[in-house]
Design a protein around this motif. Structure first.
Motif, PDB file in Angstrom:
ATOM      1  N   MET A   1     -20.479 -21.146  27.426  1.00  0.00           N
ATOM      2  CA  MET A   1     -20.116 -22.373  26.727  1.00  0.00           C
ATOM      3  C   MET A   1     -18.684 -22.763  27.107  1.00  0.00           C
ATOM      4  O   MET A   1     -17.797 -21.917  27.158  1.00  0.00           O
ATOM      5  CB  MET A   1     -20.225 -22.166  25.226  1.00  0.00           C
ATOM      6  CG  MET A   1     -21.619 -21.785  24.755  1.00  0.00           C
ATOM      7  SD  MET A   1     -22.763 -23.176  24.800  1.00  0.00           S
ATOM      8  CE  MET A   1     -22.239 -24.045  23.317  1.00  0.00           C
ATOM      9  N   PRO A   2     -18.420 -24.034  27.356  1.00  0.00           N
ATOM     10  CA  PRO A   2     -17.062 -24.450  27.709  1.00  0.00           C
ATOM     11  C   PRO A   2     -16.102 -24.276  26.544  1.00  0.00           C
ATOM     12  O   PRO A   2     -16.489 -24.390  25.379  1.00  0.00           O
ATOM     13  CB  PRO A   2     -17.229 -25.923  28.088  1.00  0.00           C
ATOM     14  CG  PRO A   2     -18.481 -26.358  27.403  1.00  0.00           C
ATOM     15  CD  PRO A   2     -19.363 -25.170  27.358  1.00  0.00           C
ATOM     16  N   THR A  12     -14.442 -23.194  21.204  1.00  0.00           N
ATOM     17  CA  THR A  12     -15.646 -23.345  22.014  1.00  0.00           C
ATOM     18  C   THR A  12     -16.261 -24.702  21.708  1.00  0.00           C
ATOM     19  O   THR A  12     -16.512 -25.032  20.546  1.00  0.00           O
ATOM     20  CB  THR A  12     -16.658 -22.227  21.691  1.00  0.00           C
ATOM     21  OG1 THR A  12     -16.058 -20.964  22.016  1.00  0.00           O
ATOM     22  CG2 THR A  12     -17.930 -22.398  22.512  1.00  0.00           C
ATOM     23  N   VAL A  13     -16.490 -25.489  22.751  1.00  0.00           N
ATOM     24  CA  VAL A  13     -17.028 -26.834  22.558  1.00  0.00           C
ATOM     25  C   VAL A  13     -18.457 -26.750  22.049  1.00  0.00           C
ATOM     26  O   VAL A  13     -19.306 -26.058  22.631  1.00  0.00           O
ATOM     27  CB  VAL A  13     -16.984 -27.645  23.861  1.00  0.00           C
ATOM     28  CG1 VAL A  13     -17.601 -29.023  23.647  1.00  0.00           C
ATOM     29  CG2 VAL A  13     -15.539 -27.780  24.346  1.00  0.00           C
ATOM     30  N   ALA A  14     -18.721 -27.448  20.967  1.00  0.00           N
ATOM     31  CA  ALA A  14     -20.069 -27.494  20.395  1.00  0.00           C
ATOM     32  C   ALA A  14     -20.727 -28.806  20.820  1.00  0.00           C
ATOM     33  O   ALA A  14     -21.215 -28.938  21.930  1.00  0.00           O
ATOM     34  CB  ALA A  14     -20.000 -27.344  18.882  1.00  0.00           C
ATOM     35  N   ASN A  45     -22.656 -30.445  26.473  1.00  0.00           N
ATOM     36  CA  ASN A  45     -21.360 -29.892  26.857  1.00  0.00           C
ATOM     37  C   ASN A  45     -21.332 -29.411  28.304  1.00  0.00           C
ATOM     38  O   ASN A  45     -20.262 -29.149  28.856  1.00  0.00           O
ATOM     39  CB  ASN A  45     -20.884 -28.800  25.875  1.00  0.00           C
ATOM     40  CG  ASN A  45     -21.863 -27.676  25.707  1.00  0.00           C
ATOM     41  OD1 ASN A  45     -22.590 -27.322  26.627  1.00  0.00           O
ATOM     42  ND2 ASN A  45     -21.882 -27.087  24.509  1.00  0.00           N
ATOM     43  N   SER A  46     -22.491 -29.350  28.948  1.00  0.00           N
ATOM     44  CA  SER A  46     -22.539 -29.041  30.384  1.00  0.00           C
ATOM     45  C   SER A  46     -21.998 -30.187  31.230  1.00  0.00           C
ATOM     46  O   SER A  46     -21.779 -30.030  32.435  1.00  0.00           O
ATOM     47  CB  SER A  46     -23.980 -28.726  30.807  1.00  0.00           C
ATOM     48  OG  SER A  46     -24.838 -29.819  30.512  1.00  0.00           O
ATOM     49  N   ALA A  47     -21.744 -31.347  30.613  1.00  0.00           N
ATOM     50  CA  ALA A  47     -21.211 -32.506  31.337  1.00  0.00           C
ATOM     51  C   ALA A  47     -19.697 -32.448  31.507  1.00  0.00           C
ATOM     52  O   ALA A  47     -19.129 -33.272  32.226  1.00  0.00           O
ATOM     53  CB  ALA A  47     -21.597 -33.794  30.604  1.00  0.00           C
ATOM     54  N   GLU A 180     -16.877 -26.869  14.042  1.00  0.00           N
ATOM     55  CA  GLU A 180     -15.656 -26.483  14.747  1.00  0.00           C
ATOM     56  C   GLU A 180     -15.915 -26.504  16.253  1.00  0.00           C
ATOM     57  O   GLU A 180     -16.874 -25.900  16.738  1.00  0.00           O
ATOM     58  CB  GLU A 180     -15.208 -25.090  14.308  1.00  0.00           C
ATOM     59  CG  GLU A 180     -13.955 -24.597  15.009  1.00  0.00           C
ATOM     60  CD  GLU A 180     -13.591 -23.188  14.583  1.00  0.00           C
ATOM     61  OE1 GLU A 180     -13.581 -22.292  15.454  1.00  0.00           O
ATOM     62  OE2 GLU A 180     -13.317 -22.987  13.378  1.00  0.00           O
ATOM     63  N   GLY A 181     -15.076 -27.207  16.987  1.00  0.00           N
ATOM     64  CA  GLY A 181     -15.253 -27.320  18.434  1.00  0.00           C
ATOM     65  C   GLY A 181     -15.958 -28.588  18.869  1.00  0.00           C
ATOM     66  O   GLY A 181     -16.063 -28.852  20.076  1.00  0.00           O
TER      67      GLY A 181
END
Length: 216
Positions: A1-2, A12-14, A45-47, A180-181
Motif C-alpha cells: 500500500m502506498p 498509509t493511503v486508504a 491508490n494504485s494510481a 486515517e490516510g
C-alpha cells in the motif's frame, strides 16, 4: 500500500476521494454546472505517482489532461463529522494532479458508462510532497499554480471553491466515512488541458510547496 510522509508521521493511503466541478469557471469550461452537493468520484491508490517519478502517459489514450488540485490528507477516522469539527481531522496538505484520459472519458459519457478507466488508470493520481496542517493555517485563503514549460497554465485561489474543505470533509464523512490516510483531491480551477511527452511541470502553493515533474 502506498504511504505518505507528513513531517515525522507516516500514513498509509486508504481511499482517494476526488471532487469534480468545485470551481465555477472550470465547470463552465467543461459545459457543466455545480449542483447543490459535491460531485465525488474515487481513484484507486494504485494510481499514485510521487515527485521525481516521470509521468507515464498510457498508450491507449491520445488526450491526457492535467487538473491541478489542493490535496487534503486525513489524519484520523470519522463518520458524520460536523463542519465545525472538520479541520481537526486534517493531517496535512499537498498539491496534486488529477490526470484524466479526456478522450476515454468523453466516450464513456456518450455511452452512459462509468469514468473509472479515464480517471483511475495507473499514474492518474499525481501527488506532491506533504506539509503538516499547521504549515497552512488558513487553507481557505491560499493560491496555487501550475506552470508547463515555464508558462502559467492554471491558477486558483481556494476562496473560490464552491465547497470548501470543512464542507467536503463533512459531506464525505457522512456519505462514505473517512479513514486515517484518506486523501481528498479538492477540485481543479479552469485552464485544464493536454500534457505531452517532454513537458516540464511545476506545481506551486505560495512559498510553501514546489513540486516538479517531467512527462516521459
Amino acid at each position: 500500500m502506498p504511504q505518505i510522509q507528513i513531517a515525522d508521521r507516516t500514513l498509509t493511503v486508504a481511499n482517494i476521494f476526488c471532487v469534480g466541478r468545485n470551481y465555477q469557471a472550470h465547470a463552465a469550461e467543461m459545459g457543466s454546472s455545480i449542483g447543490a452537493e459535491p460531485m465525488v468520484f474515487l481513484k484507486p491508490n494504485s494510481a499514485i505517482v510521487r515527485p521525481g517519478t516521470p509521468l507515464q502517459l498510457p498508450a491507449w489514450s491520445h488526450e491526457i489532461h492535467h487538473e491541478t488540485e489542493l490535496v487534503v490528507a486525513i489524519g484520523k477516522s470519522g463518520r458524520h463529522i460536523a463542519r465545525e469539527d472538520a479541520m481537526q481531522y486534517v493531517a496535512g496538505y499537498a498539491l496534486g494532479l488529477d490526470l484524466t484520459a479526456r478522450d476515454v472519458q468523453a466516450e464513456a459519457k456518450k455511452k452512459g458508462q462509468p469514468w473509472t478507466l479515464a480517471k483511475g488508470f495507473a499514474g492518474a493520481a499525481v501527488l506532491g510532497q506533504f506539509v503538516p496542517a499547521s504549515a497552512i493555517p488558513n487553507p481557505a485563503d491560499v493560491s496555487f499554480t501550475l506552470h508547463i514549460n515555464d508558462a502559467l497554465t492554471q491558477q486558483a485561489h481556494t476562496r473560490d471553491m464552491a465547497f470548501d474543505i470543512p464542507a467536503l470533509i463533512a459531506w464525505i464523512s457522512d456519505r462514505f466515512g473517512l479513514t486515517e490516510g484518506d486523501l481528498i483531491y479538492t477540485g481543479t480551477p479552469e485552464g485544464v488541458g493536454p500534457i505531452v511527452s517532454g513537458d516540464q511541470l511545476m506545481l506551486q502553493l505560495g512559498n510553501v510547496l514546489h513540486d516538479h515533474y517531467q512527462v516521459a
